[in-house]
Design a protein around this motif. Sequence first.
Motif, PDB file in Angstrom:
ATOM      1  N   ALA A   1       0.832  -1.205   0.000  1.00 26.30           N
ATOM      2  CA  ALA A   1       0.000   0.000   0.000  1.00 26.30           C
ATOM      3  C   ALA A   1       0.866   1.253   0.000  1.00 26.30           C
ATOM      4  O   ALA A   1       2.025   1.249   0.425  1.00 26.30           O
ATOM      5  CB  ALA A   1      -0.922   0.004   1.216  1.00 26.30           C
ATOM      6  N   ALA A   2       0.280   2.351  -0.498  1.00 25.55           N
ATOM      7  CA  ALA A   2       1.019   3.606  -0.571  1.00 25.55           C
ATOM      8  C   ALA A   2       1.102   4.298   0.775  1.00 25.55           C
ATOM      9  O   ALA A   2       1.998   5.119   1.002  1.00 25.55           O
ATOM     10  CB  ALA A   2       0.358   4.539  -1.591  1.00 25.55           C
ATOM     11  N   ASP A   3       0.179   4.011   1.671  1.00 27.95           N
ATOM     12  CA  ASP A   3       0.141   4.686   2.956  1.00 27.95           C
ATOM     13  C   ASP A   3      -0.487   3.758   3.982  1.00 27.95           C
ATOM     14  O   ASP A   3      -1.211   2.815   3.639  1.00 27.95           O
ATOM     15  CB  ASP A   3      -0.666   5.986   2.858  1.00 27.95           C
ATOM     16  CG  ASP A   3      -0.368   6.950   3.995  1.00 27.95           C
ATOM     17  OD1 ASP A   3       0.465   6.614   4.864  1.00 27.95           O
ATOM     18  OD2 ASP A   3      -0.972   8.040   4.024  1.00 27.95           O
ATOM     19  N   GLU A   4      -0.214   4.042   5.248  1.00 30.75           N
ATOM     20  CA  GLU A   4      -0.744   3.224   6.331  1.00 30.75           C
ATOM     21  C   GLU A   4      -0.590   4.005   7.625  1.00 30.75           C
ATOM     22  O   GLU A   4       0.376   4.745   7.803  1.00 30.75           O
ATOM     23  CB  GLU A   4       0.040   1.909   6.409  1.00 30.75           C
ATOM     24  CG  GLU A   4      -0.432   0.936   7.456  1.00 30.75           C
ATOM     25  CD  GLU A   4       0.418  -0.331   7.438  1.00 30.75           C
ATOM     26  OE1 GLU A   4       0.076  -1.285   6.711  1.00 30.75           O
ATOM     27  OE2 GLU A   4       1.449  -0.354   8.159  1.00 30.75           O
ATOM     28  N   CYS A   5      -1.545   3.865   8.518  1.00 26.32           N
ATOM     29  CA  CYS A   5      -1.401   4.430   9.860  1.00 26.32           C
ATOM     30  C   CYS A   5      -0.617   3.456  10.729  1.00 26.32           C
ATOM     31  O   CYS A   5      -0.909   2.259  10.727  1.00 26.32           O
ATOM     32  CB  CYS A   5      -2.765   4.682  10.492  1.00 26.32           C
ATOM     33  SG  CYS A   5      -3.616   6.112   9.831  1.00 26.32           S
ATOM     34  N   GLN A   6       0.342   3.984  11.466  1.00 25.42           N
ATOM     35  CA  GLN A   6       1.142   3.146  12.351  1.00 25.42           C
ATOM     36  C   GLN A   6       1.329   3.811  13.702  1.00 25.42           C
ATOM     37  O   GLN A   6       1.249   5.032  13.835  1.00 25.42           O
ATOM     38  CB  GLN A   6       2.524   2.866  11.740  1.00 25.42           C
ATOM     39  CG  GLN A   6       2.503   2.000  10.506  1.00 25.42           C
ATOM     40  CD  GLN A   6       3.900   1.700   9.976  1.00 25.42           C
ATOM     41  OE1 GLN A   6       4.919   2.060  10.580  1.00 25.42           O
ATOM     42  NE2 GLN A   6       3.956   1.015   8.829  1.00 25.42           N
ATOM     43  N   ALA A   7       1.552   2.980  14.707  1.00 27.23           N
ATOM     44  CA  ALA A   7       2.016   3.407  16.020  1.00 27.23           C
ATOM     45  C   ALA A   7       2.858   2.256  16.552  1.00 27.23           C
ATOM     46  O   ALA A   7       2.470   1.091  16.399  1.00 27.23           O
ATOM     47  CB  ALA A   7       0.859   3.707  16.960  1.00 27.23           C
ATOM     48  N   TRP A   8       4.009   2.562  17.158  1.00 22.63           N
ATOM     49  CA  TRP A   8       4.873   1.470  17.603  1.00 22.63           C
ATOM     50  C   TRP A   8       5.576   1.780  18.913  1.00 22.63           C
ATOM     51  O   TRP A   8       5.659   2.934  19.341  1.00 22.63           O
ATOM     52  CB  TRP A   8       5.917   1.113  16.538  1.00 22.63           C
ATOM     53  CG  TRP A   8       6.793   2.222  15.999  1.00 22.63           C
ATOM     54  CD1 TRP A   8       6.703   2.817  14.787  1.00 22.63           C
ATOM     55  CD2 TRP A   8       7.916   2.862  16.670  1.00 22.63           C
ATOM     56  NE1 TRP A   8       7.678   3.776  14.637  1.00 22.63           N
ATOM     57  CE2 TRP A   8       8.439   3.813  15.766  1.00 22.63           C
ATOM     58  CE3 TRP A   8       8.519   2.710  17.907  1.00 22.63           C
ATOM     59  CZ2 TRP A   8       9.536   4.617  16.091  1.00 22.63           C
ATOM     60  CZ3 TRP A   8       9.611   3.506  18.242  1.00 22.63           C
ATOM     61  CH2 TRP A   8      10.108   4.445  17.335  1.00 22.63           C
ATOM     62  N   ILE A   9       6.030   0.698  19.539  1.00 20.97           N
ATOM     63  CA  ILE A   9       6.960   0.831  20.658  1.00 20.97           C
ATOM     64  C   ILE A   9       8.205   0.013  20.340  1.00 20.97           C
ATOM     65  O   ILE A   9       8.157  -0.956  19.567  1.00 20.97           O
ATOM     66  CB  ILE A   9       6.364   0.360  22.000  1.00 20.97           C
ATOM     67  CG1 ILE A   9       5.915  -1.101  21.917  1.00 20.97           C
ATOM     68  CG2 ILE A   9       5.236   1.270  22.444  1.00 20.97           C
ATOM     69  CD1 ILE A   9       5.566  -1.716  23.272  1.00 20.97           C
ATOM     70  N   LYS A  10       9.312   0.402  20.923  1.00 23.64           N
ATOM     71  CA  LYS A  10      10.574  -0.321  20.812  1.00 23.64           C
ATOM     72  C   LYS A  10      10.852  -0.964  22.160  1.00 23.64           C
ATOM     73  O   LYS A  10      10.846  -0.294  23.193  1.00 23.64           O
ATOM     74  CB  LYS A  10      11.696   0.636  20.422  1.00 23.64           C
ATOM     75  CG  LYS A  10      13.068  -0.019  20.241  1.00 23.64           C
ATOM     76  CD  LYS A  10      14.092   1.044  19.857  1.00 23.64           C
ATOM     77  CE  LYS A  10      15.474   0.449  19.633  1.00 23.64           C
ATOM     78  NZ  LYS A  10      16.469   1.501  19.278  1.00 23.64           N
ATOM     79  N   VAL A  11      11.071  -2.274  22.166  1.00 18.15           N
ATOM     80  CA  VAL A  11      11.301  -2.984  23.418  1.00 18.15           C
ATOM     81  C   VAL A  11      12.694  -3.589  23.404  1.00 18.15           C
ATOM     82  O   VAL A  11      13.256  -3.891  22.345  1.00 18.15           O
ATOM     83  CB  VAL A  11      10.242  -4.082  23.653  1.00 18.15           C
ATOM     84  CG1 VAL A  11       8.871  -3.462  23.850  1.00 18.15           C
ATOM     85  CG2 VAL A  11      10.207  -5.074  22.497  1.00 18.15           C
TER      86      VAL A  11
END
Length: 440
Positions: A298-308
């Motif tokens: 896809a050309a775009d996407e909503c994301q949210a992340w954490i780094k563990v």
Amino acid sequence: GAGFIKQVIKSDVYFTGTANAPATQDFPNPYYIQNVPASPYIAPIGAGGGYNWNTFGGDGPYVFWEPVVTPGTHPETGGVIDITTDPTGVTLAQIRAAYGDDSITRDLTLYTDNHGEAMVAANGDFNTNLTACATNSLGGGKHCKVGDAVGTSTIHVIADYPDIRGKHPIVHSNDVTINWKWGGFKQLTIEDDPAGNNQFKFIVFRALDRDGFCNPIANAVSLHPVLSSVDALFTVGTAITDPIENVDFMIDAGEGIIIARSDAGSLTGGNNQFANGVLTFSTALRTVGIEFAPLNGAADECQAWIKVSNSLLGILNVLVIAHDDEGDIGFDAIVDFSSTKNYTLTFKWSLITWLGKDGISPTDALKGTGSNDKGNDIFDQVTAVYGWQADAQDWLGFFPDGVAVPGANDLVALKEGQAYWVAIKAPGPVTWTVQTDVDQ
């Protein structure tokens, strides 16, 4: 039913060449603009009715097919006939603001062109019915997948004379039914550190379409603009059910800490256990910070992340809750910093929690084949595997010696995170190695 309608301007439909390029664009379907009334000598309002437009009285030329009365009102009574189940009564106004289009309504009055044609656009993303979507077991909200039926619209047209309305009986068209299908998704993935450090993992929440209400600040936009421009004005739990898309992350088992979040917000709890209210971002517009390639090209996407981080390279469990208009959607993810897990099985029974591939067959799990090809083969040392099926309130069993016996084995798949009793032959113990990085 579901949805709303909005204006379509004729010149945006009937043209040749390249849109908005004067050198190549042409308009071969006369006419696109009309004086209403056609002459200043025709009274716009007369006995028995009148036009809903007055070109020579200040309205200017009429552009086909824009509204001729305030959207959402009936030209005869002026009464508002918008239908909404939103208890606040503001949802349609929010949609208009999000689109920047005051023609959005449930009832639109306009004039046909000289061919007797008119158009509107219909959008099903309002007053939806999500009963066909699965109820998320962790969050309780509706977790819709692509193709789920989410609403039906019935649309009809009433045609009348443009000036002396009621001179002849109005004409009621046939009804047209539109069945709306869900086009978005919510998903969680576990990603390796882009820098190559195996001590770190990223837990990434992904969403698209109506699910993708990206936060409108910090170089991020909505992928689907219905309602989302006002999301930032409200928070989860308020009377207006329009929360900004945000995600809560929590380490609820295992060793490890959260060391970063995608929106650079704060971390709380002992050993940075919580990252609450992490705002989503648009991968197409994010210019600073780490992002991951959208799914399915896809050309775009909503994301949210954490780094563990897990310095011992063990296993930890992360609970993720996403908040949005469909309710809370939860994910329970096992994060493996290694690639295998060793179980020590003692004679006769051992209780284990399956950390390998979700849905793997007991045969592959015990033989170290298929999605467990990094595991070892203990098939001949096991006599039975039992798992509790909550839905049926019954025990399901797998017996290696009964593989060829029809109906002997009703435990056909091991579920990630579920507990199982495993029996081995004497004298034991047996070390059972299983592959745990199958979802990463």
